[in-house]
Design an enzyme around this catalytic site. Structure first.
Site, PDB file in Angstrom:
ATOM      1  N   ARG A 260      -1.609  48.669 -33.243  1.00 39.39           N
ATOM      2  CA  ARG A 260      -2.384  49.953 -33.737  1.00 39.39           C
ATOM      3  C   ARG A 260      -2.052  49.246 -35.745  1.00 39.39           C
ATOM      4  O   ARG A 260      -1.292  48.270 -35.635  1.00 39.39           O
ATOM      5  CB  ARG A 260      -1.314  51.514 -33.343  1.00 39.39           C
ATOM      6  CG  ARG A 260      -0.161  51.248 -33.352  1.00 39.39           C
ATOM      7  CD  ARG A 260       0.592  52.431 -34.012  1.00 39.39           C
ATOM      8  NE  ARG A 260       0.663  53.190 -35.389  1.00 39.39           N
ATOM      9  CZ  ARG A 260       1.060  52.006 -36.052  1.00 39.39           C
ATOM     10  NH1 ARG A 260       2.645  50.830 -36.134  1.00 39.39           N
ATOM     11  NH2 ARG A 260       0.681  52.497 -37.828  1.00 39.39           N
ATOM     12  N   GLY A 261      -2.474  50.365 -36.827  1.00 31.74           N
ATOM     13  CA  GLY A 261      -2.163  50.437 -38.075  1.00 31.74           C
ATOM     14  C   GLY A 261      -3.194  49.221 -38.510  1.00 31.74           C
ATOM     15  O   GLY A 261      -3.533  48.798 -37.564  1.00 31.74           O
ATOM     16  N   ALA A 262      -3.879  50.063 -39.347  1.00 28.07           N
ATOM     17  CA  ALA A 262      -5.351  49.434 -39.497  1.00 28.07           C
ATOM     18  C   ALA A 262      -5.439  48.206 -39.562  1.00 28.07           C
ATOM     19  O   ALA A 262      -6.548  47.809 -39.375  1.00 28.07           O
ATOM     20  CB  ALA A 262      -5.622  50.442 -41.125  1.00 28.07           C
ATOM     21  N   ALA A 263      -4.412  47.968 -40.606  1.00 26.60           N
ATOM     22  CA  ALA A 263      -4.338  46.032 -41.114  1.00 26.60           C
ATOM     23  C   ALA A 263      -4.662  44.724 -39.830  1.00 26.60           C
ATOM     24  O   ALA A 263      -5.725  44.549 -39.421  1.00 26.60           O
ATOM     25  CB  ALA A 263      -3.510  45.246 -41.647  1.00 26.60           C
TER      26      ALA A 263
ATOM     27  N   ARG B 174     -11.374  53.109 -32.000  1.00 27.33           N
ATOM     28  CA  ARG B 174     -10.991  53.973 -32.787  1.00 27.33           C
ATOM     29  C   ARG B 174     -12.492  54.251 -33.861  1.00 27.33           C
ATOM     30  O   ARG B 174     -12.578  53.172 -34.560  1.00 27.33           O
ATOM     31  CB  ARG B 174      -9.667  53.386 -33.233  1.00 27.33           C
ATOM     32  CG  ARG B 174      -8.883  53.749 -32.220  1.00 27.33           C
ATOM     33  CD  ARG B 174      -7.403  53.741 -32.602  1.00 27.33           C
ATOM     34  NE  ARG B 174      -6.695  54.584 -32.904  1.00 27.33           N
ATOM     35  CZ  ARG B 174      -5.474  55.004 -33.556  1.00 27.33           C
ATOM     36  NH1 ARG B 174      -5.128  53.882 -35.054  1.00 27.33           N
ATOM     37  NH2 ARG B 174      -5.825  56.042 -34.355  1.00 27.33           N
TER      38      ARG B 174
ATOM     39  N   CYS C 204       4.636  57.504 -41.992  1.00 27.00           N
ATOM     40  CA  CYS C 204       3.589  57.439 -40.050  1.00 27.00           C
ATOM     41  C   CYS C 204       4.311  55.467 -40.522  1.00 27.00           C
ATOM     42  O   CYS C 204       5.374  54.758 -41.502  1.00 27.00           O
ATOM     43  CB  CYS C 204       2.998  56.775 -40.426  1.00 27.00           C
ATOM     44  SG  CYS C 204       1.786  56.149 -39.085  1.00 27.00           S
TER      45      CYS C 204
ATOM     46  N   ASP D  31      -5.912  54.334 -44.032  1.00 21.05           N
ATOM     47  CA  ASP D  31      -6.645  54.076 -42.974  1.00 21.05           C
ATOM     48  C   ASP D  31      -8.300  54.105 -43.434  1.00 21.05           C
ATOM     49  O   ASP D  31      -8.954  53.578 -43.534  1.00 21.05           O
ATOM     50  CB  ASP D  31      -7.043  55.208 -41.635  1.00 21.05           C
ATOM     51  CG  ASP D  31      -5.603  55.610 -40.816  1.00 21.05           C
ATOM     52  OD1 ASP D  31      -4.826  55.042 -41.584  1.00 21.05           O
ATOM     53  OD2 ASP D  31      -5.520  54.660 -40.130  1.00 21.05           O
TER      54      ASP D  31
ATOM     55  N   ASN E 164      -5.377  59.141 -43.970  1.00 17.14           N
ATOM     56  CA  ASN E 164      -4.256  58.440 -43.586  1.00 17.14           C
ATOM     57  C   ASN E 164      -3.743  59.152 -42.749  1.00 17.14           C
ATOM     58  O   ASN E 164      -4.608  60.435 -42.268  1.00 17.14           O
ATOM     59  CB  ASN E 164      -3.910  58.163 -44.895  1.00 17.14           C
ATOM     60  CG  ASN E 164      -2.812  57.174 -44.012  1.00 17.14           C
ATOM     61  OD1 ASN E 164      -2.311  56.168 -43.924  1.00 17.14           O
ATOM     62  ND2 ASN E 164      -1.029  57.535 -44.183  1.00 17.14           N
ATOM     63  N   LYS E 165      -2.601  58.763 -41.891  1.00 17.64           N
ATOM     64  CA  LYS E 165      -1.998  59.739 -40.480  1.00 17.64           C
ATOM     65  C   LYS E 165      -2.340  61.165 -41.202  1.00 17.64           C
ATOM     66  O   LYS E 165      -1.821  61.513 -42.577  1.00 17.64           O
ATOM     67  CB  LYS E 165      -0.936  58.892 -40.933  1.00 17.64           C
ATOM     68  CG  LYS E 165      -0.377  59.195 -39.459  1.00 17.64           C
ATOM     69  CD  LYS E 165      -1.027  59.176 -38.053  1.00 17.64           C
ATOM     70  CE  LYS E 165      -1.369  58.609 -38.327  1.00 17.64           C
ATOM     71  NZ  LYS E 165      -1.749  58.105 -36.355  1.00 17.64           N
TER      72      LYS E 165
ATOM     73  N   LYS F 209     -10.005  48.195 -46.827  1.00 21.25           N
ATOM     74  CA  LYS F 209      -9.789  49.248 -46.549  1.00 21.25           C
ATOM     75  C   LYS F 209     -11.044  50.372 -46.684  1.00 21.25           C
ATOM     76  O   LYS F 209     -11.186  51.625 -46.996  1.00 21.25           O
ATOM     77  CB  LYS F 209      -8.682  49.666 -45.853  1.00 21.25           C
ATOM     78  CG  LYS F 209      -7.392  48.569 -45.689  1.00 21.25           C
ATOM     79  CD  LYS F 209      -6.460  49.803 -44.543  1.00 21.25           C
ATOM     80  CE  LYS F 209      -5.798  48.536 -43.983  1.00 21.25           C
ATOM     81  NZ  LYS F 209      -4.707  48.532 -44.068  1.00 21.25           N
TER      82      LYS F 209
END
Ligand code: RI2
Length: 307
Positions: free
Chosen positions: A17-20, A60, A124, A193, A203-204, A229
């Site tokens: 997980r984590g966008a990057a 996702r 987050c 994100d 974002n979160k 992003k």
């Protein structure tokens, strides 16, 4: 195919997980897949990697790093099977290298905006926001961090463990304590994100409420986001899909209740008016410049389909 399906499942379940990281994982999985298959010719190669890309894309829906990474990898050239394979693998390597460099560069750029003695609030677990915090700390600035739990998945626990490892003084708060602590905070630093063409941030879940509290308290709000992003689709008028996750993440015994349902959106939208600066690898920009990032860094041809 099994390795690719395995990576797709790990992204879906948020083991990765984590966008990057999901962008880099997808690029790596596509590369390994392209190197491992034995198609009869280039047409079959194109069809097979296209199907693989689609599986990864569907894991996702929100983070645009995933679709931008896949799009960059899928722009492979080559007239024959082996050169197409090599070209795709190089695109994947280039994306991963570019991503890692961007995270480091944003750390350097963003850390210049952190002052000695600052208290930073983060939400987050953003590797890019943490890159700024760590770079500031490593350069000798004495800072303190307040980290939110980030329900329902508690990514804040990952954040406090990293900060603890680095020796940074940290306080953990429940998400709903943000209004209580915001007056002690010098700046909020969060990851992203998605950044839209208008400069708004996806974002979160909980980020938008933090931005509201920061705005009211006149606390500066910084976003850490690599250029991949930024969403080209939003320039074409599309809205960012907000991922809805399982009820059990919020309330595991939900099936015992007959009249209750759980709503579990993973992300929310912070309007650009509440953002002071977006730190990218090409500079610290006002959110209003997002349109230019999409135009110049990602290219107009982005309106084309990925597959
Ligand atoms: P980096 C995370 O999403 C959070 O929303 C975080 O702010 C964002 O990705 C960016 O993370 P999730 O995968 O790319 O936990 O900065 O749903 O690491």
């Amino acid at each position: 195919m099994n390795d690719l399906l395995d990576t797709a499942e790990k992204i879906r379940s948020m083991e990765i997980r984590g966008a990057a990281l999901i962008g880099r994982a997808a690029a790596g999985a596509l590369k390994e897949f392209a190197l491992s298959i034995e198609p009869l010719g280039i047409e079959e190669f194109r069809a097979e990697v296209g199907r693989a890309a689609e599986i990864l894309l569907n894991t996702r829906p929100t983070a645009v790093s995933l679709s931008n990474a896949i799009r960059m990898v899928m722009r492979y050239g080559g007239e024959d099977l082996e050169s197409a394979r090599r070209s795709l693998a190089k695109n994947a390597d280039d994306f991963v290298e570019r991503s890692l460099l961007a995270v480091e560069r944003i750390g350097e750029i963003g850390s210049r905006r952190v002052r000695e003695g600052d208290t930073i609030l983060t939400h987050c677990n953003s590797s890019v926001a943490l890159s700024i915090i760590k770079t500031a700390f490593d350069s000798g600035k004495e800072i303190k961090v307040i980290a939110t739990e980030s329900r329902p998945r508690f990514q804040g626990h990952l954040t406090i463990k990293a900060l603890d490892d680095w020796g940074i003084e940290t306080e953990l708060v429940v998400d709903s304590a943000v209004r209580t602590v915001i007056n002690e905070v010098d700046q909020v630093i969060v990851g992203a994100d998605v950044i839209t063409a208008s400069g708004s941030l996806v974002n979160k879940i909980g980020t938008a409420a933090i931005a509201l509290a920061a705005h009211e308290a006149r606390t500066s709000f910084m976003v850490a986001a690599e250029t991949y992003k930024f969403s080209p689709e939003t320039l074409m008028g599309e809205l960012v899909p907000i991922e809805m996750r399982a009820a059990e993440e919020v309330y595991p015994e939900i099936s015992d209740l007959k009249h209750v349902r759980v709503r579990n959106p993973a992300f929310d939208v912070t309007p650009h008016q509440y953002i002071d600066v977006i730190c990218t690898e090409v500079g610290a920009i006002p959110p209003e410049m997002s349109y230019l990032v999409i135009k110049e860094m990602l290219g107009w041809e982005m309106e084309g389909r990925i597959l």
